[in-house]
Design a protein around this motif. Structure first.
Motif, PDB file in Angstrom:
ATOM      1  N   LYS A   1      29.710  34.989  49.313  1.00 27.18           N
ATOM      2  CA  LYS A   1      30.938  34.334  48.674  1.00 27.18           C
ATOM      3  C   LYS A   1      31.921  35.618  49.504  1.00 27.18           C
ATOM      4  N   LYS A   2      33.369  35.444  49.470  1.00 25.24           N
ATOM      5  CA  LYS A   2      34.227  35.683  49.198  1.00 25.24           C
ATOM      6  C   LYS A   2      34.845  35.315  48.462  1.00 25.24           C
ATOM      7  N   ILE A   3      35.683  36.715  47.731  1.00 19.09           N
ATOM      8  CA  ILE A   3      36.088  36.481  46.515  1.00 19.09           C
ATOM      9  C   ILE A   3      37.424  36.374  46.716  1.00 19.09           C
ATOM     10  N   VAL A   4      37.904  35.246  45.949  1.00 12.10           N
ATOM     11  CA  VAL A   4      39.064  35.130  45.353  1.00 12.10           C
ATOM     12  C   VAL A   4      40.475  34.806  44.007  1.00 12.10           C
ATOM     13  N   ILE A   5      41.270  34.799  44.024  1.00 16.85           N
ATOM     14  CA  ILE A   5      41.435  35.836  42.512  1.00 16.85           C
ATOM     15  C   ILE A   5      42.851  34.590  42.702  1.00 16.85           C
ATOM     16  N   LEU A   6      42.637  33.829  41.554  1.00 20.79           N
ATOM     17  CA  LEU A   6      44.025  33.030  41.455  1.00 20.79           C
ATOM     18  C   LEU A   6      44.858  33.726  40.176  1.00 20.79           C
ATOM     19  N   GLY A   7      46.071  34.247  40.116  1.00 20.26           N
ATOM     20  CA  GLY A   7      46.993  34.843  38.682  1.00 20.26           C
ATOM     21  C   GLY A   7      47.958  34.948  39.145  1.00 20.26           C
ATOM     22  N   PHE A   8      48.869  34.279  37.931  1.00 21.98           N
ATOM     23  CA  PHE A   8      49.935  33.952  37.558  1.00 21.98           C
ATOM     24  C   PHE A   8      51.270  35.921  38.105  1.00 21.98           C
ATOM     25  N   LEU A   9      52.281  35.866  38.209  1.00 23.27           N
ATOM     26  CA  LEU A   9      52.260  37.504  38.074  1.00 23.27           C
ATOM     27  C   LEU A   9      53.447  37.036  36.831  1.00 23.27           C
ATOM     28  N   GLY A  10      52.628  39.003  36.391  1.00 17.81           N
ATOM     29  CA  GLY A  10      52.956  39.057  35.466  1.00 17.81           C
ATOM     30  C   GLY A  10      54.632  40.488  35.212  1.00 17.81           C
TER      31      GLY A  10
ATOM     32  N   VAL B   1      39.512  33.369  38.217  1.00 21.75           N
ATOM     33  CA  VAL B   1      40.773  32.434  37.590  1.00 21.75           C
ATOM     34  C   VAL B   1      41.553  34.005  36.700  1.00 21.75           C
ATOM     35  N   HIS B   2      42.673  34.449  37.005  1.00 20.28           N
ATOM     36  CA  HIS B   2      43.058  35.756  36.011  1.00 20.28           C
ATOM     37  C   HIS B   2      43.930  34.835  35.406  1.00 20.28           C
ATOM     38  N   ILE B   3      43.453  35.337  33.832  1.00 22.48           N
ATOM     39  CA  ILE B   3      43.989  34.827  32.806  1.00 22.48           C
ATOM     40  C   ILE B   3      45.597  35.739  31.674  1.00 22.48           C
ATOM     41  N   THR B   4      45.204  37.231  32.178  1.00 24.15           N
ATOM     42  CA  THR B   4      45.429  37.944  31.643  1.00 24.15           C
ATOM     43  C   THR B   4      46.871  38.099  31.783  1.00 24.15           C
ATOM     44  N   THR B   5      47.925  37.696  32.501  1.00 21.04           N
ATOM     45  CA  THR B   5      49.137  37.121  32.968  1.00 21.04           C
ATOM     46  C   THR B   5      49.697  35.870  33.013  1.00 21.04           C
ATOM     47  N   GLY B   6      50.904  36.513  32.872  1.00 20.64           N
ATOM     48  CA  GLY B   6      51.661  34.738  32.660  1.00 20.64           C
ATOM     49  C   GLY B   6      52.108  34.527  30.877  1.00 20.64           C
ATOM     50  N   THR B   7      52.613  33.571  30.420  1.00 16.46           N
ATOM     51  CA  THR B   7      52.944  33.256  29.197  1.00 16.46           C
ATOM     52  C   THR B   7      51.807  32.731  28.383  1.00 16.46           C
TER      53      THR B   7
ATOM     54  N   PHE C   1      39.835  24.107  38.515  1.00 14.86           N
ATOM     55  CA  PHE C   1      39.615  25.275  39.739  1.00 14.86           C
ATOM     56  C   PHE C   1      38.421  25.481  38.584  1.00 14.86           C
ATOM     57  N   PRO C   2      37.797  25.640  40.148  1.00 19.69           N
ATOM     58  CA  PRO C   2      36.194  25.249  40.091  1.00 19.69           C
ATOM     59  C   PRO C   2      35.687  26.855  40.200  1.00 19.69           C
ATOM     60  N   GLY C   3      35.599  27.481  39.053  1.00 19.97           N
ATOM     61  CA  GLY C   3      35.699  28.810  39.503  1.00 19.97           C
ATOM     62  C   GLY C   3      35.110  29.408  37.941  1.00 19.97           C
ATOM     63  N   ARG C   4      35.318  30.848  37.161  1.00 22.54           N
ATOM     64  CA  ARG C   4      35.374  31.394  36.498  1.00 22.54           C
ATOM     65  C   ARG C   4      36.571  31.826  35.966  1.00 22.54           C
ATOM     66  N   LEU C   5      36.537  32.441  34.882  1.00 21.91           N
ATOM     67  CA  LEU C   5      37.708  33.378  34.276  1.00 21.91           C
ATOM     68  C   LEU C   5      37.289  34.483  33.773  1.00 21.91           C
ATOM     69  N   LEU C   6      38.414  35.369  34.631  1.00 17.66           N
ATOM     70  CA  LEU C   6      38.838  36.535  34.847  1.00 17.66           C
ATOM     71  C   LEU C   6      39.809  37.157  33.578  1.00 17.66           C
ATOM     72  N   GLN C   7      39.090  38.378  32.625  1.00 13.68           N
ATOM     73  CA  GLN C   7      40.611  38.925  31.510  1.00 13.68           C
ATOM     74  C   GLN C   7      40.235  40.636  32.519  1.00 13.68           C
ATOM     75  N   THR C   8      41.529  40.951  32.439  1.00 13.60           N
ATOM     76  CA  THR C   8      41.494  42.516  32.398  1.00 13.60           C
ATOM     77  C   THR C   8      41.901  43.022  31.273  1.00 13.60           C
ATOM     78  N   SER C   9      41.875  44.247  30.586  1.00 18.74           N
ATOM     79  CA  SER C   9      42.125  44.794  30.534  1.00 18.74           C
ATOM     80  C   SER C   9      42.733  46.707  30.641  1.00 18.74           C
ATOM     81  N   PRO C  10      43.597  47.231  29.956  1.00 16.89           N
ATOM     82  CA  PRO C  10      43.925  48.682  30.109  1.00 16.89           C
ATOM     83  C   PRO C  10      42.895  49.272  29.869  1.00 16.89           C
ATOM     84  N   PRO C  11      43.151  51.159  30.652  1.00 16.45           N
ATOM     85  CA  PRO C  11      42.008  52.139  30.784  1.00 16.45           C
ATOM     86  C   PRO C  11      42.589  52.828  29.130  1.00 16.45           C
TER      87      PRO C  11
END
Length: 532
Positions: free
Chosen positions: A3-12, A111-117, A133-143
């Motif tokens: 499957k193709k990967i699609v990311i949904l997220g807010f502009l930070g 679904v990217h939950i690192t950015t946004g209020t 949103f029929p997907g999984r939550l995605l969380q990112t962190s800085p290096p």
């Protein structure tokens, strides 16, 4: 096919933002950095932003396409006026999700939950958990070490808790521990009782609403109320004290003073202020046993206190507040008390949300044995001596305890007293057959007057034959039924008369309540012995 990967997220606006200089590539920017992972091929990035940040959104889009030309970046402008307004953010996200052409057969959504209020992140979490949103939550962190080309880390969170056996097991264990706590570890076997305790544990953990415990004297209402309080306190749902009062002990001015307090000089003998039990129960739990015994005035004041958390002390001009949780107990049928005008309908409606009828011991014969073991263990802990039954003695006692000859009219109080007597007489720590035989004889003597005096309760149907009943007007019939109901709940004719003529007797210099009741009954050819 993968499957193709699609990311949904807010502009930070903070994390993704910054001056449009070469130095921006030295900074970790969550949305851009996601596309810099060599092991991650993103087909499409849905970038959600507001019109106020259109310039930043365009810049981020350009940078994302610069680091990952194969990724399609689609900007969506959401008309959100306040990004910290939960209703506004959730509504706009709901509309977006409803209109978005999800293709779960061919695409996988992160679904990217690192950015946004924080509000925006919570809304994304809730809508993903609810499968809007029929997907999984995605969380990112800085290096850990900043530097150009270091994208940091990312992790996917699957909200299907059924996959997390350890988490599910912990929730299950917590609930089971709560139920066992309410039952004091007694392995009760009665299915109806066990289901009831399961629900009480569920309600106690999630509700502050009043609870009504119904059941005969000795069925364990007070014991259960205290266990509910202790369970709530262990879970940090109450901070105050457990306050208990039997309303049958409250009379006259003392009732209002005990419950609601009074100010100095409110009545003769009020030499100082008194806070009252409702204020003592602030932030805690108030157990009003035999609530059906409260007078109508006290019932009205209690209703206000339960609904508004404020009330007037006796003789006071200023309301006081108390945020207490209420459990009420009664051995009366409050619905009938309401119909007879002895209990306020509005108060009954307010405390009747969570109502549980505790069965007497006679209705739970299978629970006698586990309670027997519990009481023996309790006696041993209190007296520092282990006490046990001989095999023959135990069988002898259980045969009697579960038989029709065992009335258990005092319910668990009778059983507790019985165990205490036998354990006290067990000199060697063993309850023997002779001790059991003596105890059975004692219980039979104790219950004999009740067994011999058992007869149908007085009612119009068994006081009059059909022909005589037809000669009584409906008005007189309804009034007579109420009078008989009061008589059945009174110890003497004088006691019944005081209740029935409580208002008119105040205007008489020498009220003779018993005589008035006797003459009333005589109108229908009845005597006190027939209706008491």
């Amino acid at each position: 096919m993968k499957k193709k990967i699609v990311i949904l997220g807010f502009l930070g606006t903070q994390l993704d933002g910054g001056p449009r200089t070469a130095g921006r590539w030295e900074k970790w920017r969550p949305s851009v950095s996601l596309l810099q992972h060599e092991d991650l091929m993103v087909d499409r990035f849905e970038l959600l932003a507001s019109a106020l940040h259109d310039g930043l959104a365009r810049q981020i889009e350009e940078d994302m396409q610069a680091v990952s030309p194969q990724t399609v970046v689609q900007r969506h402008t959401l008309p959100i006026s306040d990004w910290w307004d939960f209703e506004d953010v959730y509504s706009q996200l709901f509309d977006f999700a409803r209109n978005y052409p999800f293709d779960t057969e061919n695409e996988e959504y992160w679904v990217h939950i690192t950015t946004g209020t924080h509000v925006a992140q919570i809304c994304l979490f809730l809508m993903t958990e609810a499968r809007y949103f029929p997907g999984r939550l995605l969380q990112t962190s800085p290096p850990r070490r900043a530097g150009p080309g270091n994208p940091g880390e990312y992790v996917l969170i699957d909200l299907d808790l059924s996959r997390y056996d350890q988490i599910a097991q912990r929730f299950s264990n917590a609930q089971r521990e709560g139920v066992e706590f309410l039952k004091s570890g007694i392995a009760t076997r009665n299915p109806h009782f066990n289901l009831m305790i399961d629900e009480i544990e569920h309600v106690a953990a999630r509700s502050r609403a009043p609870m009504l415990l119904m059941g005969p004297t000795g069925a364990g209402k007070s014991f259960l109320a205290r266990r509910v309080y202790e369970l709530k306190k262990a879970r940090h749902q109450v901070d105050g004290a457990f306050v208990e009062i039997n309303c049958a002990t409250l009379h006259g001015d003392g009732a209002g003073s005990t419950l609601f307090g009074h100010v100095k000089g409110a009545f003769t003998g009020a030499a100082s202020d008194r806070p009252g039990l409702l204020r003592t129960a602030h932030k805690g739990l108030l157990f009003l046993d035999e609530i059906g015994e409260l007078g109508l005035d006290e019932q009205a004041m209690l209703l206000k206190a339960v609904e508004e958390k404020r009330f007037l002390p006796m003789g006071g001009d200023h309301e006081v507040r108390s945020d207490f949780q209420l459990i009420a107990g009664t051995n009366r049928d409050l619905a009938r008390e309401v119909a007879a005008g002895r209990f306020r309908e509005d108060l009954f409606a307010r405390i009747n949300l969570w109502t549980y009828a505790l069965p007497g011991l006679g209705e739970r014969p299978e629970d006698i044995e586990p309670n027997l073991d519990y009481l023996l263990a309790q006696f041993g802990a209190e007296n520092g001596a282990m006490v046990r039954f001989n095999t023959e003695a135990r069988q002898q006692y259980m045969r009697f305890a579960a038989s029709p000859d065992a009335l258990w009219n005092g319910n668990f109080r009778d059983l507790s007293a019985s165990v205490t007597r036998m354990a006290t007489l067990a000199d060697t720590g063993r309850i023997t057959a002779p001790i059991v035989a003596a105890e059975i004889a004692r219980l039979q003597r104790q219950w004999r007057p009740l067994a011999e005096g058992a007869r149908p309760a007085a009612s119009l149907d068994n006081l009059f034959d059909e022909e005589a009943l037809e000669q009584i007007d409906l008005f007189d019939r309804m009034q007579l039924e109420s009078v008989i109901s009061v008589c059945l709940q009174s110890k003497t004719m004088s006691d019944a008369g005081r209740k029935l003529f409580a208002a008119s007797r105040l205007g008489k210099a020498k009220p003779n309540d018993a005589d008035r009741l006797k003459k009333y009954l005589a109108r229908f050819g009845l005597e006190w012995d027939q209706v008491s």
